[in-house]
Design a protein around this motif. Structure first.
Motif, PDB file in Angstrom:
ATOM      1  N   PRO A  57       0.611  -1.023   0.342  1.00 45.62           N
ATOM      2  CA  PRO A  57      -0.312   0.103   0.219  1.00 45.62           C
ATOM      3  C   PRO A  57       1.007   1.383   0.226  1.00 45.62           C
ATOM      4  O   PRO A  57       1.944   1.279   0.660  1.00 45.62           O
ATOM      5  N   VAL A  58       0.378   2.422  -0.910  1.00 45.23           N
ATOM      6  CA  VAL A  58       1.046   3.729  -0.884  1.00 45.23           C
ATOM      7  C   VAL A  58       0.744   5.021  -0.001  1.00 45.23           C
ATOM      8  O   VAL A  58      -0.432   4.810   0.096  1.00 45.23           O
ATOM      9  N   LYS A  59       1.152   4.992   0.901  1.00 44.74           N
ATOM     10  CA  LYS A  59       0.543   6.363   1.304  1.00 44.74           C
ATOM     11  C   LYS A  59       2.051   8.058   1.284  1.00 44.74           C
ATOM     12  O   LYS A  59       2.901   8.061   0.407  1.00 44.74           O
ATOM     13  N   LEU A  60       1.287   8.866   0.357  1.00 44.86           N
ATOM     14  CA  LEU A  60       1.681  10.082  -0.401  1.00 44.86           C
ATOM     15  C   LEU A  60       1.549  10.864   0.694  1.00 44.86           C
ATOM     16  O   LEU A  60       0.896  11.200   1.594  1.00 44.86           O
ATOM     17  N   ILE A  61       3.030  11.301   0.670  1.00 40.68           N
ATOM     18  CA  ILE A  61       3.248  12.837   2.159  1.00 40.68           C
ATOM     19  C   ILE A  61       3.987  14.268   1.670  1.00 40.68           C
ATOM     20  O   ILE A  61       4.435  14.228   1.226  1.00 40.68           O
ATOM     21  N   PRO A  62       2.609  14.992   0.866  1.00 41.38           N
ATOM     22  CA  PRO A  62       3.344  15.901   0.426  1.00 41.38           C
ATOM     23  C   PRO A  62       4.346  17.101   1.392  1.00 41.38           C
ATOM     24  O   PRO A  62       3.825  16.822   2.245  1.00 41.38           O
ATOM     25  N   PHE A  63       5.892  17.391   0.530  1.00 34.83           N
ATOM     26  CA  PHE A  63       5.746  18.257   1.077  1.00 34.83           C
ATOM     27  C   PHE A  63       6.223  20.053   0.099  1.00 34.83           C
ATOM     28  O   PHE A  63       6.220  19.763  -1.122  1.00 34.83           O
ATOM     29  N   LYS A  64       6.491  20.572   0.431  1.00 35.90           N
ATOM     30  CA  LYS A  64       6.568  21.548   0.097  1.00 35.90           C
ATOM     31  C   LYS A  64       7.587  22.108  -0.577  1.00 35.90           C
ATOM     32  O   LYS A  64       7.784  22.857  -1.666  1.00 35.90           O
ATOM     33  N   THR A  65       8.821  21.570  -0.350  1.00 35.82           N
ATOM     34  CA  THR A  65      10.305  21.972  -0.589  1.00 35.82           C
ATOM     35  C   THR A  65      10.502  20.546  -1.340  1.00 35.82           C
ATOM     36  O   THR A  65      10.559  20.098  -0.524  1.00 35.82           O
ATOM     37  N   ALA A  66      11.840  20.599  -1.997  1.00 37.76           N
ATOM     38  CA  ALA A  66      12.372  19.531  -2.132  1.00 37.76           C
ATOM     39  C   ALA A  66      13.366  19.621  -1.131  1.00 37.76           C
ATOM     40  O   ALA A  66      13.535  17.988  -0.458  1.00 37.76           O
ATOM     41  N   GLY A  67      13.928  20.680  -0.303  1.00 34.13           N
ATOM     42  CA  GLY A  67      14.552  20.177   0.823  1.00 34.13           C
ATOM     43  C   GLY A  67      14.334  19.756   1.931  1.00 34.13           C
ATOM     44  O   GLY A  67      14.733  18.606   2.530  1.00 34.13           O
ATOM     45  N   ASN A  68      12.665  20.105   2.309  1.00 37.60           N
ATOM     46  CA  ASN A  68      12.020  19.151   3.567  1.00 37.60           C
ATOM     47  C   ASN A  68      11.963  17.707   3.184  1.00 37.60           C
ATOM     48  O   ASN A  68      11.819  16.956   3.825  1.00 37.60           O
ATOM     49  N   THR A  69      11.720  17.473   2.028  1.00 37.60           N
ATOM     50  CA  THR A  69      11.185  16.533   1.427  1.00 37.60           C
ATOM     51  C   THR A  69      12.384  15.078   1.897  1.00 37.60           C
ATOM     52  O   THR A  69      12.849  14.187   2.424  1.00 37.60           O
TER      53      THR A  69
END
Length: 245
Positions: A57-69
Protein backbone atom coordinates in the motif's frame (compact mmCIF):
# COMPACT_ATOMS: atom_id res chain seq x y z
CA UNK A 1 7.23 -6.85 -13.37
CA UNK A 2 7.10 -8.87 -10.17
CA UNK A 3 6.65 -8.08 -6.52
CA UNK A 4 9.66 -7.00 -4.49
CA UNK A 5 11.81 -9.67 -2.86
CA UNK A 6 10.20 -10.22 0.56
CA UNK A 7 13.63 -10.40 2.19
CA UNK A 8 14.17 -6.67 1.58
CA UNK A 9 10.61 -5.47 2.20
CA UNK A 10 11.42 -4.67 5.82
CA UNK A 11 14.18 -2.36 4.62
CA UNK A 12 12.21 -0.85 1.76
CA UNK A 13 8.97 -0.27 3.70
CA UNK A 14 9.56 -1.03 7.39
CA UNK A 15 6.04 0.01 8.44
CA UNK A 16 4.40 -2.23 5.86
CA UNK A 17 3.24 0.81 3.89
CA UNK A 18 5.38 2.53 1.27
CA UNK A 19 5.59 6.14 2.47
CA UNK A 20 6.37 8.31 -0.54
CA UNK A 21 7.55 11.92 -0.24
CA UNK A 22 5.97 14.15 -2.88
CA UNK A 23 7.79 17.41 -3.62
CA UNK A 24 5.19 20.07 -4.44
CA UNK A 25 7.97 22.56 -5.10
CA UNK A 26 8.24 21.25 -8.67
CA UNK A 27 4.84 21.62 -10.40
CA UNK A 28 6.12 19.81 -13.47
CA UNK A 29 6.05 16.61 -11.46
CA UNK A 30 3.38 17.05 -8.78
CA UNK A 31 0.51 19.33 -7.84
CA UNK A 32 -2.09 19.52 -5.08
CA UNK A 33 -5.69 20.47 -5.81
CA UNK A 34 -6.31 23.54 -3.61
CA UNK A 35 -9.91 22.55 -2.91
CA UNK A 36 -9.72 18.77 -2.45
CA UNK A 37 -6.00 18.47 -1.60
CA UNK A 38 -5.82 15.56 -4.03
CA UNK A 39 -2.29 15.00 -5.32
CA UNK A 40 -1.80 14.68 -9.08
CA UNK A 41 1.16 14.39 -11.39
CA UNK A 42 3.78 12.16 -12.94
CA UNK A 43 5.39 11.25 -9.62
CA UNK A 44 2.04 10.30 -8.12
CA UNK A 45 1.36 7.97 -11.06
CA UNK A 46 4.80 6.37 -10.71
CA UNK A 47 4.42 6.03 -6.93
CA UNK A 48 1.15 4.13 -7.29
CA UNK A 49 2.69 1.91 -9.98
CA UNK A 50 5.62 1.09 -7.68
CA UNK A 51 3.18 0.18 -4.95
CA UNK A 52 1.21 -2.05 -7.28
CA UNK A 53 4.34 -3.79 -8.58
CA UNK A 54 5.71 -4.20 -5.07
CA UNK A 55 2.48 -5.43 -3.53
CA UNK A 56 2.61 -2.60 -0.98
CA UNK A 57 0.00 0.00 0.00
CA UNK A 58 1.16 3.54 -0.77
CA UNK A 59 0.90 6.61 1.44
CA UNK A 60 1.65 9.91 -0.29
CA UNK A 61 3.17 12.55 1.99
CA UNK A 62 3.41 16.04 0.41
CA UNK A 63 6.17 18.55 1.13
CA UNK A 64 6.43 22.16 0.01
CA UNK A 65 10.07 22.01 -1.06
CA UNK A 66 12.66 19.50 -2.23
CA UNK A 67 14.79 20.37 0.79
CA UNK A 68 12.00 19.40 3.18
CA UNK A 69 11.47 16.15 1.28
CA UNK A 70 15.15 15.27 1.54
CA UNK A 71 15.17 16.09 5.26
CA UNK A 72 12.24 13.71 5.78
CA UNK A 73 14.04 10.79 4.17
CA UNK A 74 17.10 11.46 6.35
CA UNK A 75 14.98 11.23 9.50
CA UNK A 76 13.19 8.06 8.36
CA UNK A 77 9.80 9.72 8.02
CA UNK A 78 9.47 8.50 4.43
CA UNK A 79 10.79 5.56 2.43
CA UNK A 80 11.06 6.92 -1.09
CA UNK A 81 11.46 10.32 -2.76
CA UNK A 82 11.30 11.84 -6.22
CA UNK A 83 14.06 14.44 -6.35
CA UNK A 84 16.82 15.71 -8.60
CA UNK A 85 20.10 13.82 -8.55
CA UNK A 86 22.73 15.82 -6.70
CA UNK A 87 26.06 14.71 -5.21
CA UNK A 88 25.42 16.44 -1.87
CA UNK A 89 22.09 14.67 -1.45
CA UNK A 90 23.81 11.49 -2.60
CA UNK A 91 25.59 11.26 0.73
CA UNK A 92 22.28 10.13 2.27
CA UNK A 93 20.20 9.05 -0.73
CA UNK A 94 20.70 6.15 -3.15
CA UNK A 95 19.39 7.01 -6.62
CA UNK A 96 17.90 5.09 -9.51
CA UNK A 97 18.71 6.21 -13.04
CA UNK A 98 16.87 9.39 -14.05
CA UNK A 99 13.33 9.06 -15.37
CA UNK A 100 12.76 12.67 -16.50
CA UNK A 101 15.05 15.53 -17.50
CA UNK A 102 14.04 19.14 -17.01
CA UNK A 103 15.92 22.42 -17.46
CA UNK A 104 17.15 25.09 -15.09
CA UNK A 105 16.96 28.62 -16.51
CA UNK A 106 17.42 32.28 -15.62
CA UNK A 107 14.84 35.06 -15.77
CA UNK A 108 15.50 38.80 -15.64
CA UNK A 109 13.47 41.98 -15.86
CA UNK A 110 12.76 43.32 -19.33
CA UNK A 111 15.09 46.30 -18.94
CA UNK A 112 18.01 44.26 -17.59
CA UNK A 113 21.24 44.57 -19.58
CA UNK A 114 21.80 40.82 -19.11
CA UNK A 115 21.09 38.94 -22.35
CA UNK A 116 22.95 35.62 -21.92
CA UNK A 117 23.62 33.01 -19.25
CA UNK A 118 27.34 33.73 -19.45
CA UNK A 119 26.74 37.26 -18.16
CA UNK A 120 25.14 36.16 -14.88
CA UNK A 121 28.17 35.16 -12.82
CA UNK A 122 29.62 38.61 -12.09
CA UNK A 123 30.05 40.30 -8.72
CA UNK A 124 27.35 42.90 -9.34
CA UNK A 125 24.60 40.30 -9.78
CA UNK A 126 22.37 38.67 -7.16
CA UNK A 127 20.59 35.42 -8.06
CA UNK A 128 17.32 34.51 -6.34
CA UNK A 129 16.89 30.74 -6.00
CA UNK A 130 14.75 28.30 -4.00
CA UNK A 131 16.59 27.21 -0.85
CA UNK A 132 17.75 23.59 -0.93
CA UNK A 133 16.60 22.97 -4.51
CA UNK A 134 18.73 21.13 -7.06
CA UNK A 135 19.58 24.39 -8.78
CA UNK A 136 20.50 26.02 -5.46
CA UNK A 137 22.94 23.18 -4.78
CA UNK A 138 24.29 23.39 -8.33
CA UNK A 139 24.71 27.16 -8.35
CA UNK A 140 26.32 27.09 -4.91
CA UNK A 141 29.03 24.89 -6.41
CA UNK A 142 29.35 26.66 -9.76
CA UNK A 143 28.84 30.38 -9.14
CA UNK A 144 32.13 32.11 -8.40
CA UNK A 145 31.32 35.83 -8.36
CA UNK A 146 27.58 36.55 -8.14
CA UNK A 147 25.70 36.45 -4.82
CA UNK A 148 23.00 33.82 -4.21
CA UNK A 149 19.83 34.89 -2.39
CA UNK A 150 17.61 32.03 -1.20
CA UNK A 151 13.81 32.11 -1.29
CA UNK A 152 11.67 29.92 0.97
CA UNK A 153 10.31 27.86 -1.96
CA UNK A 154 10.39 27.67 -5.74
CA UNK A 155 7.00 29.39 -5.88
CA UNK A 156 8.40 32.28 -3.82
CA UNK A 157 11.34 32.99 -6.15
CA UNK A 158 9.50 35.28 -8.56
CA UNK A 159 7.60 37.01 -5.74
CA UNK A 160 10.88 37.75 -3.93
CA UNK A 161 12.45 38.84 -7.20
CA UNK A 162 9.61 41.22 -8.01
CA UNK A 163 9.65 42.62 -4.48
CA UNK A 164 13.13 43.94 -5.14
CA UNK A 165 15.43 41.09 -4.16
CA UNK A 166 18.20 40.31 -6.64
CA UNK A 167 18.41 41.02 -10.35
CA UNK A 168 18.28 37.43 -11.68
CA UNK A 169 15.79 34.67 -10.85
CA UNK A 170 16.83 31.02 -11.24
CA UNK A 171 14.73 27.89 -11.29
CA UNK A 172 12.93 25.23 -13.29
CA UNK A 173 12.15 26.85 -16.62
CA UNK A 174 8.46 25.95 -16.61
CA UNK A 175 8.01 27.09 -13.00
CA UNK A 176 9.50 30.50 -13.79
CA UNK A 177 7.39 30.88 -16.92
CA UNK A 178 4.23 29.97 -15.01
CA UNK A 179 4.91 32.28 -12.07
CA UNK A 180 5.96 35.14 -14.35
CA UNK A 181 2.44 35.26 -15.78
CA UNK A 182 1.42 37.08 -12.60
CA UNK A 183 3.70 39.97 -13.53
CA UNK A 184 4.63 42.11 -16.53
CA UNK A 185 8.08 43.07 -17.75
CA UNK A 186 9.98 39.80 -17.38
CA UNK A 187 11.95 37.75 -19.90
CA UNK A 188 13.72 34.42 -19.89
CA UNK A 189 17.38 34.23 -20.87
CA UNK A 190 17.95 31.94 -23.87
CA UNK A 191 18.95 28.35 -23.26
CA UNK A 192 19.56 26.74 -19.89
CA UNK A 193 22.21 26.79 -17.18
CA UNK A 194 21.75 23.14 -16.19
CA UNK A 195 19.92 19.92 -16.98
CA UNK A 196 18.08 18.54 -13.96
CA UNK A 197 17.90 14.75 -13.82
CA UNK A 198 14.94 13.61 -11.74
CA UNK A 199 15.23 10.19 -10.09
CA UNK A 200 13.82 7.98 -7.36
CA UNK A 201 15.77 7.98 -4.11
CA UNK A 202 15.82 5.74 -1.04
CA UNK A 203 17.69 6.24 2.24
CA UNK A 204 21.20 4.83 2.50
CA UNK A 205 20.60 4.37 6.22
CA UNK A 206 18.46 1.30 5.49
CA UNK A 207 20.31 -2.03 5.86
CA UNK A 208 19.62 -3.34 2.33
CA UNK A 209 19.34 -0.08 0.39
CA UNK A 210 21.58 -1.38 -2.42
CA UNK A 211 19.14 -4.21 -3.21
CA UNK A 212 16.22 -1.79 -3.00
CA UNK A 213 17.94 0.55 -5.46
CA UNK A 214 18.63 -2.29 -7.89
CA UNK A 215 14.95 -3.29 -7.71
CA UNK A 216 13.69 0.26 -8.23
CA UNK A 217 16.21 0.88 -11.02
CA UNK A 218 14.88 -2.09 -12.94
CA UNK A 219 11.33 -0.99 -12.32
CA UNK A 220 11.84 2.61 -13.52
CA UNK A 221 13.75 1.35 -16.57
CA UNK A 222 10.74 -0.79 -17.45
CA UNK A 223 8.37 2.15 -16.92
CA UNK A 224 10.45 4.27 -19.30
CA UNK A 225 10.77 1.56 -21.95
CA UNK A 226 7.10 0.60 -21.81
CA UNK A 227 5.98 4.19 -22.43
CA UNK A 228 4.44 4.56 -18.95
CA UNK A 229 6.46 7.68 -18.09
CA UNK A 230 5.84 9.30 -21.48
CA UNK A 231 2.12 8.59 -21.21
CA UNK A 232 2.02 10.08 -17.71
CA UNK A 233 3.72 13.22 -18.99
CA UNK A 234 1.19 13.47 -21.80
CA UNK A 235 -1.72 12.80 -19.44
CA UNK A 236 -0.63 15.65 -17.17
CA UNK A 237 0.21 17.96 -20.10
CA UNK A 238 3.89 18.30 -19.18
CA UNK A 239 5.77 20.58 -21.56
CA UNK A 240 9.48 21.33 -21.79
CA UNK A 241 10.65 18.07 -20.22
CA UNK A 242 11.61 14.72 -21.69
CA UNK A 243 11.87 11.11 -20.67
CA UNK A 244 15.46 10.48 -19.59
CA UNK A 245 17.44 8.03 -21.71
Amino acid sequence: MTNIDPTITSSFAPTGTLRVGINLGNPILANEDPATHELRGVTIDIAHEIGQCSGLPVKLIPFKTAGNTVDAIKTGEIDLVFVAIDPIRGADISYTPAYIQIEGAYMVKEKSPITANEQVDVSSNEIVVSKGSAYDLYLTREIQNATILRAASSQAVIDDFMSGKGNVAAGVKQQLESDAKRYAGLRMLPGRFMVINQAIGTPKARPQYEKTTVYLSGLITNLKQSGFVAQAMQRHNIQGAKVAE
